[in-house]
Scaffold this active site. Sequence first.
Site, PDB file in Angstrom:
ATOM      1  N   SER A   8       0.851  -1.193   0.000  1.00 35.53           N
ATOM      2  CA  SER A   8       0.000   0.000   0.000  1.00 35.53           C
ATOM      3  C   SER A   8       0.881   1.235   0.000  1.00 35.53           C
ATOM      4  CB  SER A   8      -0.872   0.006   1.253  1.00 35.53           C
ATOM      5  OG  SER A   8      -1.375   1.310   1.462  1.00 35.53           O
ATOM      6  N   HIS A  31      -1.190  -1.356  -4.166  1.00 31.52           N
ATOM      7  CA  HIS A  31      -2.475  -1.160  -3.476  1.00 31.52           C
ATOM      8  C   HIS A  31      -2.696   0.337  -3.257  1.00 31.52           C
ATOM      9  CE1 HIS A  31      -5.680  -2.563  -0.686  1.00 31.52           C
ATOM     10  NE2 HIS A  31      -5.336  -1.547   0.087  1.00 31.52           N
ATOM     11  N   ASP A  33      -5.127   3.139  -1.712  1.00 27.03           N
ATOM     12  CA  ASP A  33      -6.206   3.342  -0.738  1.00 27.03           C
ATOM     13  C   ASP A  33      -6.930   4.652  -1.013  1.00 27.03           C
ATOM     14  OD1 ASP A  33      -6.048   1.067   1.132  1.00 27.03           O
ATOM     15  OD2 ASP A  33      -3.995   1.782   1.443  1.00 27.03           O
ATOM     16  N   MET A  35      -9.774   7.172  -0.019  1.00 25.50           N
ATOM     17  CA  MET A  35     -10.553   7.523   1.181  1.00 25.50           C
ATOM     18  C   MET A  35     -11.229   8.878   0.981  1.00 25.50           C
ATOM     19  SD  MET A  35      -7.850   6.459   4.131  1.00 25.50           S
ATOM     20  CE  MET A  35      -7.020   4.870   4.120  1.00 25.50           C
ATOM     21  N   HIS A  64      -8.472   0.103  -3.521  1.00 25.50           N
ATOM     22  CA  HIS A  64      -9.308  -0.207  -2.357  1.00 25.50           C
ATOM     23  C   HIS A  64     -10.135   1.028  -2.036  1.00 25.50           C
ATOM     24  CE1 HIS A  64      -9.287  -1.224   2.266  1.00 25.50           C
ATOM     25  NE2 HIS A  64     -10.502  -1.261   1.747  1.00 25.50           N
ATOM     26  N   MET A  66     -12.454   3.151   0.042  1.00 25.51           N
ATOM     27  CA  MET A  66     -13.038   3.384   1.372  1.00 25.51           C
ATOM     28  C   MET A  66     -13.826   4.679   1.279  1.00 25.51           C
ATOM     29  SD  MET A  66      -9.736   2.135   3.499  1.00 25.51           S
ATOM     30  CE  MET A  66      -8.749   2.327   2.026  1.00 25.51           C
ATOM     31  N   MET A 135     -10.542  -7.105   6.163  1.00 22.81           N
ATOM     32  CA  MET A 135      -9.746  -6.072   6.840  1.00 22.81           C
ATOM     33  C   MET A 135      -9.285  -6.589   8.202  1.00 22.81           C
ATOM     34  SD  MET A 135      -9.526  -3.359   4.894  1.00 22.81           S
ATOM     35  CE  MET A 135      -8.665  -2.374   6.110  1.00 22.81           C
ATOM     36  N   ASP A 173      -5.623  -6.985   4.843  1.00 27.69           N
ATOM     37  CA  ASP A 173      -5.136  -5.607   4.776  1.00 27.69           C
ATOM     38  C   ASP A 173      -5.231  -4.992   6.163  1.00 27.69           C
ATOM     39  OD1 ASP A 173      -4.544  -2.988   4.149  1.00 27.69           O
ATOM     40  OD2 ASP A 173      -6.320  -2.645   2.914  1.00 27.69           O
TER      41      ASP A 173
END
Length: 220
Positions: A8, A31, A33, A35, A64, A66, A135, A173
Amino acid sequence: MGIQITPSILNADFSRLGEEVRRIGSADWVHVDVMDNHFVPNLTFGPTMVEALTRATDLPLDVHLMIEDCDSNAPAYVEAGASSVTFHVEATRAPIRLAREIRAQGARASMALKPATPIEPYEALLPELDMLLVMTVEPGFGGQKFLDLCLPKIRTARDLMRKHGVETWLQVDGGVSLETIERCAEAGADVFVAGSAVYSAEDPDAMVRELRARAEAATS
Ligand code: DX5
Ligand code: ZN
């Protein structure tokens, strides 16, 4: 498919992300993330950054999400160049429709579960997914402590995948490190996200190789 390591970039240096993704050449994926400061209390990248990252690395991008309202927002990440898109079931109104849409766009479809979300209610969805993300911290930040209480869910998910005869990858993760990766691999995970473990290492690529060796040893 075997063991895969997907570092990540959340703990990488955001001021020079192009260089940072080129420091992990032994990885299988990058990866990313995403958000939105609503689904989680942190704010990171959008589709524009994903598109920019495709130009900085040859590694496929594992995005990913979120964010709230994955149903409307996920397709833009495939268009931006993500090879795999993970939506949280807690933030998706129609997970089957969304998984099919992501696949129809040509990317791998993946569904994530927060630590308190059980897998059992979603058992029937497994054939619709290319990957399940369990998670192992509450999503939002890198560098948190691995939650051992998630290990039984990894085992259950692996058992359910066997029962359904599906090839779904099982990703973990959060808090994955040299200290915790064996427990995850033994429980049945095969795709490992590691953020702070990789980017706080002096040699991130050497850490990727060490993590892979540890996971492979635990499953051999
Ligand atoms: C947390 C993110 C993770 C994070 C992992 O919400 O989804 O991908 O970057 O970081 P570490 O490996 O430091 O827990
Ligand atoms: Zn993540």
